[in-house]
Write a protein that holds these residues in place. Sequence first.
Motif, PDB file in Angstrom:
ATOM      1  N   LEU A 188       0.832  -1.198   0.000  1.00  0.00           N
ATOM      2  CA  LEU A 188       0.000   0.000   0.000  1.00  0.00           C
ATOM      3  C   LEU A 188       0.869   1.251   0.000  1.00  0.00           C
ATOM      4  N   GLY A 189       1.948   1.232   0.776  1.00  0.00           N
ATOM      5  CA  GLY A 189       2.834   2.387   0.838  1.00  0.00           C
ATOM      6  C   GLY A 189       3.484   2.702  -0.490  1.00  0.00           C
ATOM      7  N   ARG A 190       3.869   1.669  -1.240  1.00  0.00           N
ATOM      8  CA  ARG A 190       4.472   1.903  -2.547  1.00  0.00           C
ATOM      9  C   ARG A 190       3.477   2.592  -3.482  1.00  0.00           C
ATOM     10  N   ALA A 191       2.208   2.188  -3.421  1.00  0.00           N
ATOM     11  CA  ALA A 191       1.185   2.853  -4.231  1.00  0.00           C
ATOM     12  C   ALA A 191       1.023   4.304  -3.799  1.00  0.00           C
ATOM     13  N   LEU A 192       1.034   4.561  -2.500  1.00  0.00           N
ATOM     14  CA  LEU A 192       0.906   5.941  -2.010  1.00  0.00           C
ATOM     15  C   LEU A 192       2.100   6.795  -2.412  1.00  0.00           C
TER      16      LEU A 192
END
Length: 286
Positions: A188-192
């Motif tokens: 999720l962090g990589r997408a953010l």
Amino acid sequence: MSIDHAQDDNRAPPPEAGRADSRAGSKPVVSVTDVDLNFSGVKALSGVSFDVAENELFAIIGPNGAGKTSIFNVLSGVYRPQVGNVTFLGENLLGRRPHVIAGLGMARTFQNIELFENLDVVDNLMLGRHHHVGYGWPSAVAWVGRARAAEIRNRRRVEEIIDFLEIETYRRMPVGLLPYGIQKRIELGRALAMEPRLLLLDEPVAGMNGEETEDMARFILDIRSELGIPMILVEHDMGLVMDLADRVMAMDFGRPITTGRPAEVQAHPEVIRAYLGTADDTEEDA
């Protein structure tokens, strides 16, 4: 914790208010109109239409094989439908390649974790910043001026995301050694890190235990309320969907059954049939 974002000063209302007015007076971020997708005569999608407004959390539900992931693949440019239209922020997406669509501001997480296991958390998140590099290899080799400033800026954003998702403890550990729930959080962090204008969440709590699911639900709500990013959620956990979504579209065999508020969709007889079957279905199977 604070993550600078273009929409920070226009934060989303609380979830209760969002269910009532998240679509009022706002233009769609993404619109899907009458999409058909076929593979060698097999209909994967048929007559799919929906739109997602700013600050809205839109969920897509359905049994396995209903076409949920196919919709994500159409949105992100992996598949091109034979019929219909898809627009994102006013741009026609049909025929555009996935990296171009990502550059427009659409980010995606995956049901099966797609991280580089030998890289640490920071480096995995930095991969999400590739659209924000803005310099060529000569600047990178010289490591001066533009390249240095961009690297500092990108690493600062990554550290903000690490703080936001509460994964500071793991920041320098190879992600392959981390618990499954933490790896889903890093995905999720990589997408953010891409600073998306729309976030596609493909079964974000699949395989998680109760505590991990609660944590992910909290982060999804924080993304909406603090960052104001609209989201499309594909998920089998009906409790999560009913608690978080503003609107839900139920699918079966590639076609939409109904779209509406969570309680309305949950009570729809065709949705109940698709998930649970009926007495007639049971007798036929017997």
